[in-house]
Design an enzyme around this catalytic site. Structure first.
Site, short mmCIF file in Angstrom:
data_model
loop_
_atom_site.label_atom_id
_atom_site.label_comp_id
_atom_site.label_asym_id
_atom_site.label_seq_id
_atom_site.Cartn_x
_atom_site.Cartn_y
_atom_site.Cartn_z
N ALA A 1 0.83 -1.20 0.00
CA ALA A 1 0.00 0.00 0.00
C ALA A 1 0.87 1.25 0.00
CB ALA A 1 -0.94 -0.01 1.20
N ASP A 2 1.91 1.25 0.83
CA ASP A 2 2.85 2.39 0.84
C ASP A 2 3.52 2.56 -0.52
OD1 ASP A 2 2.69 3.40 3.48
OD2 ASP A 2 3.87 1.75 4.23
N LEU A 3 4.04 1.46 -1.05
CA LEU A 3 4.78 1.55 -2.30
C LEU A 3 3.89 2.01 -3.45
CD1 LEU A 3 6.82 -1.74 -1.88
CD2 LEU A 3 7.72 0.59 -1.74
#
Length: 402
Positions: free
Chosen positions: A180-182
């Site tokens: 999700a961050d990436l």
């Protein structure tokens, strides 16, 4: 004693100045992508330890008194570091002077934090109307849960990714990297490039917003339309494709291999290569094979159980069936194919010396086919490594962009 700003060779974003107020992973991944392509990225960190990820470990490497987190090293190449206390009036003024020269500002504070610091986005763009702002949150900037803190695994669960990942419907699993961050960082960098292109036409910067939730929903792909159009709720099915059979991981005598039979032509090749009838009753078409999933999986595993992995992969290649092994990361990074694609970069770190990092996934080529080297990569900075040079640059005059 701080280092001078690193030399930056020409890249497609040469001349673009990015002020990076983000920390952890989503925003820093976006700014690293911009830095990889030649932008000057100034990472603004807190004086009391800097980016959170500097403390995320083990593993740590280097001198125990100046240890480096491998987590931080993974997402901060091609940046400069300066420490500023944004609660301090003098440091806030220095940040505003950076903003005056910037093309892009990236932040991932919780909604309202910048305003409380007297650094609201509207006021920043009033100072610098050409400023493009990328703002990343956990669940969006508005809506009934817009103020929620965002952490990757929570977003993977709330965004449905974990319900699609695992050995079965009762075994939800997180993806093995903070996806999700990436992804939100990747979408954010994409949005910044679109906004910079639009600015060429309008002369005015815009605000780009994305979130961990938006990034996860944005990659639901066929699983999304499976629900929105067909009314079916996708569930985790382990290592086999929900809509294509056979397509997945199969055990053999000494390990496992993966195959991907994404067309009827490939199914026929597979059958002919292993002595099967491709037109067998109930198995001739993909919809039939999906309906008979367990029968097909048992059939394939029965064949593969007589083979060792390496000769099996050779046979699959011989008959023209896409196949592969499951590699560990040490195998990936020593694989000739990985190295040939420029996916490793060697840099000189100020305390660690020579280190090898995972590199950018893009390559550029001229019309004549020659590869174009976009930049000499620079190691992730130590905390405030470039503070002195950045302050000196700001004193050098209002027109200098570094």
């Amino acid at each position: 004693m701080t280092d001078p700003a690193p030399d930056r060779s020409t890249g497609p974003l040469d001349g673009v100045l990015v002020v990076d107020l983000s920390r952890a992973l989503a925003g820093p991944h976006a700014t690293m992508m911009l830095g990889d392509q030649g932008a000057r990225v100034i990472k603004v960190e807190t004086p009391d330890g800097g980016d959170d990820t500097r403390g995320w470990g083990p593993p740590f490497v280097g001198d125990p008194d100046a240890r480096e987190s491998t987590y931080f090293l993974s997402t901060n190449r091609n940046k400069e570091s300066i420490t500023l206390d944004l609660k301090d009036a003098g440091d806030r003024e220095l940040l505003l002077r950076l903003v005056d020269r910037a093309d892009v500002l990236v932040e991932n504070f919780r909604t309202g934090v910048l305003e409380r610091l007297g650094l609201g986005i509207a006021s920043l763009q009033e100072r610098n109307p050409r400023l493009v702002v990328l703002s990343i949150t956990g669940f969006g900037h508005d809506g009934p849960e817009g103020g929620r803190a965002g952490y990757d695994q929570i977003a993977q669960g709330e965004g449905g990714m974990m319900s699609l990942t695992g050995s079965g419907p009762d075994d939800p699993q997180r993806v093995g990297v903070p996806i999700a961050d990436l992804l939100s960082g990747m979408y954010g960098a994409y949005g910044v490039l679109a906004a910079l292109h639009e600015r060429e036409r309008t002369g005015v910067g815009t605000v780009v917003r994305t979130s961990l939730l938006a990034a996860i929903v944005g990659v639901h792909a066929f699983q999304g339309t499976r629900w929105t159009v067909a009314g079916e709720v996708g569930r985790a099915q382990g290592n086999h494709h929900p809509s294509i059979v056979p397509y997945g991981l199969f055990r053999c005598r000494d390990g496992a291999v993966q195959i991907a039979l994404g067309s009827e032509g490939l199914w026929r090749r597979f059958c002919e290569g292993f002595g099967l009838d491709p037109m067998a009753e109930g198995l001739a078409t993909n919809p039939e094979r999906v309906a008979a999933r367990e029968q097909v999986l048992e059939l394939v595993e029965g064949i593969f159980s007589a083979w060792d992995a390496e000769p099996l992969l050779a046979r699959l290649a011989e008959v023209g069936v896409p196949a592969g092994k499951v590699r560990t990361l040490d195998e990936v990074y020593t694989w000739d194919q990985t190295i040939s694609q420029g996916l490793l970069v060697d840099v000189e770190h100020p305390t660690l010396g020579p280190v090898t990092l995972p590199g950018p996934p893009l390559r550029f080529f001229a019309a004549d086919g020659d590869e174009v080297t976009r930049r000499d990569h620079v190691s992730p900075p130590t905390l405030d490594q470039h503070g002195g040079s950045i302050r000196a640059w700001l004193e050098s005059g209002p027109e200098s962009r570094g």
